[in-house]
Design a protein around this motif. Sequence first.
Motif, PDB file in Angstrom:
ATOM      1  N   ASP A 177       0.844  -1.206   0.000  1.00  0.00           N
ATOM      2  CA  ASP A 177       0.000   0.000   0.000  1.00  0.00           C
ATOM      3  C   ASP A 177       0.876   1.251   0.000  1.00  0.00           C
ATOM      4  OD1 ASP A 177      -2.115   1.769   0.127  1.00  0.00           O
ATOM      5  OD2 ASP A 177      -2.553   1.410   2.239  1.00  0.00           O
ATOM      6  N   TRP A 191       0.750   3.876  -1.820  1.00  0.00           N
ATOM      7  CA  TRP A 191       0.031   5.145  -1.990  1.00  0.00           C
ATOM      8  C   TRP A 191      -0.610   5.603  -0.676  1.00  0.00           C
ATOM      9  CZ3 TRP A 191      -0.525   8.556  -6.160  1.00  0.00           C
ATOM     10  CH2 TRP A 191       0.188   8.176  -7.294  1.00  0.00           C
ATOM     11  N   GLY A 192      -0.666   4.703   0.296  1.00  0.00           N
ATOM     12  CA  GLY A 192      -1.232   5.058   1.593  1.00  0.00           C
ATOM     13  C   GLY A 192      -0.431   6.128   2.319  1.00  0.00           C
ATOM     14  N   ASP A 193       0.853   6.264   1.967  1.00  0.00           N
ATOM     15  CA  ASP A 193       1.717   7.251   2.635  1.00  0.00           C
ATOM     16  C   ASP A 193       1.646   8.631   1.988  1.00  0.00           C
ATOM     17  OD1 ASP A 193       2.616   5.185   4.231  1.00  0.00           O
ATOM     18  OD2 ASP A 193       4.271   4.682   2.880  1.00  0.00           O
ATOM     19  N   VAL A 194       0.922   8.733   0.875  1.00  0.00           N
ATOM     20  CA  VAL A 194       0.906   9.995   0.132  1.00  0.00           C
ATOM     21  C   VAL A 194      -0.005  11.012   0.831  1.00  0.00           C
ATOM     22  CG1 VAL A 194       0.286  11.056  -2.082  1.00  0.00           C
ATOM     23  CG2 VAL A 194       1.382   8.789  -2.023  1.00  0.00           C
ATOM     24  N   ASP A 195       0.451  12.249   0.903  1.00  0.00           N
ATOM     25  CA  ASP A 195      -0.342  13.334   1.492  1.00  0.00           C
ATOM     26  C   ASP A 195      -1.445  13.726   0.504  1.00  0.00           C
ATOM     27  OD1 ASP A 195       0.518  16.142   3.436  1.00  0.00           O
ATOM     28  OD2 ASP A 195      -1.153  16.110   2.034  1.00  0.00           O
ATOM     29  N   VAL A 196      -2.656  13.922   1.001  1.00  0.00           N
ATOM     30  CA  VAL A 196      -3.761  14.251   0.078  1.00  0.00           C
ATOM     31  C   VAL A 196      -3.483  15.527  -0.719  1.00  0.00           C
ATOM     32  CG1 VAL A 196      -5.714  13.061   1.142  1.00  0.00           C
ATOM     33  CG2 VAL A 196      -5.096  15.316   1.952  1.00  0.00           C
ATOM     34  N   ASP A 197      -2.735  16.447  -0.131  1.00  0.00           N
ATOM     35  CA  ASP A 197      -2.482  17.694  -0.855  1.00  0.00           C
ATOM     36  C   ASP A 197      -1.326  17.572  -1.860  1.00  0.00           C
ATOM     37  OD1 ASP A 197      -4.550  19.426   0.334  1.00  0.00           O
ATOM     38  OD2 ASP A 197      -3.488  18.930   2.189  1.00  0.00           O
ATOM     39  N   TYR A 233      -1.187  14.767  -3.744  1.00  0.00           N
ATOM     40  CA  TYR A 233      -1.655  13.646  -4.567  1.00  0.00           C
ATOM     41  C   TYR A 233      -1.624  13.947  -6.068  1.00  0.00           C
ATOM     42  CZ  TYR A 233      -5.170  10.219  -6.243  1.00  0.00           C
ATOM     43  OH  TYR A 233      -5.851   9.246  -6.911  1.00  0.00           O
ATOM     44  N   VAL A 234      -2.155  15.110  -6.452  1.00  0.00           N
ATOM     45  CA  VAL A 234      -2.231  15.437  -7.879  1.00  0.00           C
ATOM     46  C   VAL A 234      -0.834  15.508  -8.492  1.00  0.00           C
ATOM     47  CG1 VAL A 234      -2.855  17.233  -9.525  1.00  0.00           C
ATOM     48  CG2 VAL A 234      -4.461  16.565  -7.760  1.00  0.00           C
ATOM     49  N   ASN A 244       0.685  13.066 -11.480  1.00  0.00           N
ATOM     50  CA  ASN A 244       1.256  13.552 -12.734  1.00  0.00           C
ATOM     51  C   ASN A 244       2.690  13.097 -12.922  1.00  0.00           C
ATOM     52  OD1 ASN A 244      -0.942  14.740 -13.848  1.00  0.00           O
ATOM     53  ND2 ASN A 244      -0.563  16.757 -12.988  1.00  0.00           N
ATOM     54  N   PRO A 302      -4.409   3.649  -6.689  1.00  0.00           N
ATOM     55  CA  PRO A 302      -5.128   2.782  -5.748  1.00  0.00           C
ATOM     56  C   PRO A 302      -6.266   3.525  -5.031  1.00  0.00           C
ATOM     57  CG  PRO A 302      -2.793   2.333  -5.628  1.00  0.00           C
ATOM     58  CD  PRO A 302      -2.947   3.512  -6.553  1.00  0.00           C
ATOM     59  N   TRP A 303      -6.127   4.825  -4.824  1.00  0.00           N
ATOM     60  CA  TRP A 303      -7.205   5.584  -4.173  1.00  0.00           C
ATOM     61  C   TRP A 303      -8.473   5.547  -5.016  1.00  0.00           C
ATOM     62  CZ3 TRP A 303      -5.026  10.868  -1.992  1.00  0.00           C
ATOM     63  CH2 TRP A 303      -3.919  10.589  -1.184  1.00  0.00           C
ATOM     64  N   CYS A 305     -10.107   2.398  -4.374  1.00  0.00           N
ATOM     65  CA  CYS A 305     -10.731   2.449  -3.038  1.00  0.00           C
ATOM     66  C   CYS A 305     -12.087   3.130  -3.166  1.00  0.00           C
ATOM     67  CB  CYS A 305      -9.886   3.266  -2.064  1.00  0.00           C
ATOM     68  SG  CYS A 305      -8.345   2.483  -1.583  1.00  0.00           S
ATOM     69  N   ARG A 306     -12.112   4.227  -3.924  1.00  0.00           N
ATOM     70  CA  ARG A 306     -13.327   5.014  -4.053  1.00  0.00           C
ATOM     71  C   ARG A 306     -14.432   4.228  -4.750  1.00  0.00           C
ATOM     72  NH1 ARG A 306     -14.064  10.270  -8.027  1.00  0.00           N
ATOM     73  NH2 ARG A 306     -16.087  10.906  -7.266  1.00  0.00           N
ATOM     74  N   ALA A 337      -4.703   2.612   4.960  1.00  0.00           N
ATOM     75  CA  ALA A 337      -4.164   3.954   4.682  1.00  0.00           C
ATOM     76  C   ALA A 337      -4.732   4.543   3.394  1.00  0.00           C
ATOM     77  CB  ALA A 337      -2.640   3.895   4.633  1.00  0.00           C
ATOM     78  N   SER A 338      -4.665   3.806   2.286  1.00  0.00           N
ATOM     79  CA  SER A 338      -5.157   4.362   1.020  1.00  0.00           C
ATOM     80  C   SER A 338      -6.661   4.624   1.061  1.00  0.00           C
ATOM     81  CB  SER A 338      -4.844   3.429  -0.156  1.00  0.00           C
ATOM     82  OG  SER A 338      -3.553   3.685  -0.643  1.00  0.00           O
ATOM     83  N   ASN A 339      -7.393   3.734   1.733  1.00  0.00           N
ATOM     84  CA  ASN A 339      -8.853   3.926   1.809  1.00  0.00           C
ATOM     85  C   ASN A 339      -9.195   5.184   2.591  1.00  0.00           C
ATOM     86  OD1 ASN A 339      -8.181   0.883   1.721  1.00  0.00           O
ATOM     87  ND2 ASN A 339     -10.247   1.039   0.883  1.00  0.00           N
ATOM     88  N   LYS A 364      -7.344   7.838   2.916  1.00  0.00           N
ATOM     89  CA  LYS A 364      -6.988   8.998   2.084  1.00  0.00           C
ATOM     90  C   LYS A 364      -8.035   9.203   0.984  1.00  0.00           C
ATOM     91  CE  LYS A 364      -2.974   9.846   4.121  1.00  0.00           C
ATOM     92  NZ  LYS A 364      -1.638   9.367   3.787  1.00  0.00           N
ATOM     93  N   ALA A 365      -8.465   8.112   0.383  1.00  0.00           N
ATOM     94  CA  ALA A 365      -9.466   8.206  -0.687  1.00  0.00           C
ATOM     95  C   ALA A 365     -10.763   8.796  -0.148  1.00  0.00           C
ATOM     96  CB  ALA A 365      -9.724   6.831  -1.305  1.00  0.00           C
ATOM     97  N   LEU A 422       0.601  17.733 -18.385  1.00  0.00           N
ATOM     98  CA  LEU A 422       0.971  16.742 -19.400  1.00  0.00           C
ATOM     99  C   LEU A 422       0.199  16.942 -20.698  1.00  0.00           C
ATOM    100  CD1 LEU A 422       1.264  13.501 -17.272  1.00  0.00           C
ATOM    101  CD2 LEU A 422       3.069  14.520 -18.661  1.00  0.00           C
TER     102      LEU A 422
END
Lengths: 514, 400
Positions: free
Chosen positions: A389, A391-397, A399-400, A404, A434-435, A438-439, B42-44, B46-47, B159
């Motif tokens: 996981d 991507w679980g460590d990524v900060d939401v701000d 993310y974009v 990219n 992965p988010w 999840c969504r 964690a990812s869930n 954040k999502a 991009l």
Amino acid sequence: MKKYDAIVVGAGNGGLSSACRIAKAGRKVLLIEQHNLPGGVASSFRRGRFEFETALHELAAIGTPEKRGDIYKLVNEDYGVDIKWLPIPDLFRSIHMDDDGHVIRDFTMPKGRKAFTDKMEEYAPGNREAMSKFFELFDECEKALDYIGKSGGNPDSKVLRSDYPNFLKVGAYAPMDVLKALKFTPDAIRIMGTYWSYMAVDMYRLSSIFYLMMVGSLVDGGAFIPEHTSHEMVLGLLERFHDFSGESWFNVKAEEILFEGDRACGVRTDHGTVYSDHIVWNGNPSMAMANCIPAEVIPERELKLANARKFSARMSVVYVGLNKTAQELGIKDYNIFISPGLDTADEYKRVGKMDKIRSTAALCYNIVNPKIGPEGTCQMSFTMAYSKDVWGDVDVDEYVDLKNEKAYEILRLYEKATGCTLIPYIEEIAVATPWTFCRYNMCPEGGVYGYEASEWDNCMARMMSIANDNKIKGVKFTGASGPRGDGYSESLITGSMMGGMVLGEIAREEKEGK
Amino acid sequence: MSLNIKIGMIAPLDMIKFAKMPKVREERIAATPAKPLPKTYASNAKAEIYHPRRQNVVIDAINDNVPGVKEIVLKAKDGRLAPFRAGQYISIGIRIGDVKTCRSYSISSAPELAKEGIYKIAVKEDPSGFVSPYIHKEWKVGQELTISSPEGFLYYEPLRDCRKVLALAGGIGITPFMAMAHAVASGREDCDLTVIFGARTADAIPYKNELDELAAACDKVHVVYVLSDEEKEGYEHGFISAELIKKYGGDDYSVFMCGPQAMYKFLECETAKLGLDQKHVRRELFGTIKAPWECPGYPTDSRGKTYKCTVKQCGEVYELEASADESLLAAIERAGIAAPSRCRSGECGWCRSKLKSGTVYIPEVTDGRRFSDIQYGYIHPCASFPTSDVVIDVPAEYLF
């Protein structure tokens, strides 16, 4: 009070298949889906003038009019969905690149046993004998599985021993053991291992039987995609479900499975409560048990099983619509696996980190379906799987920006591997991480492949344990977490199987006068 | 049998190993502790922050802008709001009497403010409209609202887009570009933004002060005002024309547009003159079509007619009347049914519903359906006008 013979929660491949199976037998079924579309990962989305396939790379088991595959039999014939399947010309192209971005190996494998073997001989001489044994073993496994299926899961061990001894011998092993036993050379093993990423488990821990079945059926029958994306297939399934008098509620989220004693009796949703003694859950069991099922009805073994399992591949996909044709861009292949060409166990470890992207499965849909998008354009996708996981460590701000950055890496990887230029021609781009899964799919860590089908929990072991699993009374899990593991075909077949089990239970209960 | 595979030293044991697989599996399960399972990962988690199903906000302030325009400051009931890309919009669930409807508004504030739980939007009053007069009259500070996750695709994408972006705004269509100007000024987005802002007169330019301040403070934010009804020094005069776009765009630029439908129609001709690739011309949602009879292919026989509309939703059945002159979504909402919608322009597909029987007219400009949706008779009610009695199966809505 609304009471149904069965309630299916989640309209993914597994849920739709279960729903069709049960409704087709004349039972009253309610299908609930939290989104406004069926399909789960099997869908499509619009951006500008493009419609993108969300997930499907290829489906085996469609076959030819002479020898129909299991998925054609199930979806087209049994459920009666009208879909045109388009054949993929070659099986795959695989390009291995070193750390500096230089191509080390580049091979394209065709379908058909002879063509595949001849090509293998060209790239990795000295494997004719091994190839021939491989196909012989595949034939035996296919027959053995057919026999086991026909025996209703209770095969006569004497028959297995006498007619399918090699099946039994390889059954407990990993593909790597089997390929070595068949005396494939290391170069050939590298080529034979290309498909590992579809299963997202390295060649040391997969079930050799499932691996053999996948490679064998692809070489024999080739691969296919629906003419109008996965969305066409799932809409077709939903349409048939309605024809079988099934009822569907979309944009409705199931919040809790209700129990009477320790037996399921209904589902509480954000749109009211519905009742049934049979709930089919097309979602991850760990998530369901933690959030939607009261702890006191969960048998200890189910909890232990969930604790013992590992989640499988967490997906990320970059989708691009380009304002040039594939021909203008020099793209000739439908699917290219790009990787460093490492040993699969090392590769599995490598994708457990947020490193620079070095592997992807790249698709150009127009090669198979020239009419998929507007004239003068083409559309592609680039998939990569993570074994943790990360991507679980990524900060939401952040993310974009990270999305990219990763999209850029993956596009550059393809450009370097093939010499084709893409980036200046991007008209539309969307990045799923992965988010995103999840969504849309509520899967833990964005792992759309359910649990890792490896070692003690490989698909053979799961298939042989069907009678022990699914012990929460009145609840069956369908989809990628099922006995057959991940993938469209597997989810559709698991769905049918789970639907069949529900039908069996209903019939039994009716007989017992419940 | 010619094939005799041997793995390991003693081949016959392999068969036993195979037969033992379920037992090995059970042993493994039995040896694992029965710990409670994590509720999320964690990812869930954040999502969930990034794409909440809905968000609860309170109106924190209502600020007067130019006459007829109010800026509404929305604040999270608790914590933060979902991050958004400058240019995205939110949809707000609105109840007016028995009607449950929904309107989308571009977020005009800086993306950074979402972290502090703030989105700002601007609502222009259209006296002939249904919702905007209500908002202007009834919305009060302290009122609670349910809003969607940020949606939409009118944002800078490095991009894909040229580094130089020409943002063509008409009137209240400035809002997504306000967020973009903030994002560029704060360094969050790295493009060169020139806002070409069309208005009637100099005193009818919403957000003018804020925009001027941003342009003064950041050399990557530029603003050009184009007045149609007034000639004034320091302002361009007329409409946003091909010549004007060329003048400020130079050789290599992407065009983003947001404004009324009339502006899109005008700009379609102007951008065509410039020979721009489609990838370099991006438009915000077209908006609801209010006069379908002006669109090509409209079956004129239907105009003014009223049809019977049967709505099926999650096991309930509703009978209502639907006029050929307005969208099916409007008819459904008027009947008090909570139906899903977001963009109300035929594009996002949120309202996607199955047309079980009957016929509808769908203007091509707002037909954003998937191929197979067309094949299987799905429509977007927000952009579909009935031309016969219809039966339609509508999903639930959860903003209310």
